[in-house]
Design a protein around this motif. Sequence first.
Motif, PDB file in Angstrom:
ATOM      1  N   THR A  27       0.854  -1.174   0.000  1.00  0.00           N
ATOM      2  CA  THR A  27       0.000   0.000   0.000  1.00  0.00           C
ATOM      3  C   THR A  27       0.896   1.231   0.000  1.00  0.00           C
ATOM      4  O   THR A  27       2.021   1.221   0.504  1.00  0.00           O
ATOM      5  CB  THR A  27      -0.921   0.015   1.229  1.00  0.00           C
ATOM      6  N   LYS A  44       4.658  -3.429  -6.924  1.00  0.00           N
ATOM      7  CA  LYS A  44       3.361  -2.790  -7.175  1.00  0.00           C
ATOM      8  C   LYS A  44       2.935  -1.968  -5.966  1.00  0.00           C
ATOM      9  O   LYS A  44       3.076  -2.404  -4.827  1.00  0.00           O
ATOM     10  CB  LYS A  44       2.316  -3.847  -7.496  1.00  0.00           C
ATOM     11  N   VAL A  46      -0.406   0.189  -4.348  1.00  0.00           N
ATOM     12  CA  VAL A  46      -1.848   0.423  -4.423  1.00  0.00           C
ATOM     13  C   VAL A  46      -2.242   1.401  -3.322  1.00  0.00           C
ATOM     14  O   VAL A  46      -1.543   1.539  -2.318  1.00  0.00           O
ATOM     15  CB  VAL A  46      -2.660  -0.881  -4.292  1.00  0.00           C
ATOM     16  N   ASP A  50      -7.802   0.413  -0.674  1.00  0.00           N
ATOM     17  CA  ASP A  50      -8.383  -0.053  -1.940  1.00  0.00           C
ATOM     18  C   ASP A  50      -8.184  -1.568  -2.040  1.00  0.00           C
ATOM     19  O   ASP A  50      -7.236  -2.054  -2.654  1.00  0.00           O
ATOM     20  CB  ASP A  50      -7.738   0.674  -3.119  1.00  0.00           C
ATOM     21  N   ALA A  53      -7.987  -3.086  -5.614  1.00  0.00           N
ATOM     22  CA  ALA A  53      -6.693  -2.890  -6.275  1.00  0.00           C
ATOM     23  C   ALA A  53      -5.638  -3.810  -5.677  1.00  0.00           C
ATOM     24  O   ALA A  53      -4.790  -4.352  -6.394  1.00  0.00           O
ATOM     25  CB  ALA A  53      -6.257  -1.437  -6.171  1.00  0.00           C
ATOM     26  N   LEU A  54      -5.690  -4.006  -4.366  1.00  0.00           N
ATOM     27  CA  LEU A  54      -4.746  -4.901  -3.705  1.00  0.00           C
ATOM     28  C   LEU A  54      -4.944  -6.330  -4.197  1.00  0.00           C
ATOM     29  O   LEU A  54      -3.980  -7.020  -4.544  1.00  0.00           O
ATOM     30  CB  LEU A  54      -4.900  -4.825  -2.188  1.00  0.00           C
ATOM     31  N   ALA A  57      -3.675  -6.627  -7.781  1.00  0.00           N
ATOM     32  CA  ALA A  57      -2.213  -6.651  -7.830  1.00  0.00           C
ATOM     33  C   ALA A  57      -1.682  -8.014  -7.393  1.00  0.00           C
ATOM     34  O   ALA A  57      -0.720  -8.531  -7.983  1.00  0.00           O
ATOM     35  CB  ALA A  57      -1.641  -5.539  -6.952  1.00  0.00           C
TER      36      ALA A  57
END
Length: 82
Positions: A27, A44, A46, A50, A53-54, A57
């Motif tokens: 995050t 990545k 995020v 979210d 989105a996590l 990913a």
Amino acid sequence: MVLSSKWEGLPNVLLEALVCGCPVISTNGPGGAAELLDGGRYGKLVAVGDVDALADAMLATLQDRHFDSAQLTNGSRNLIIT
């Protein structure tokens, strides 16, 4: 490695994962994850909170057949911590 914190001091676990060549998802909260991951270059990022989105990913990382742990490990050697 997934770091889903709302905030971190210095996320040592990210450094350890990078040095080991482990893919990283974090995050993008206060505390340095974005800096350590060079804005997403080494893992990545995020938004905090979210969960979709996590999850995306995480799934994308698991499905990535072109992941190159050697490239990640070599890239982590370029990290400069001030």
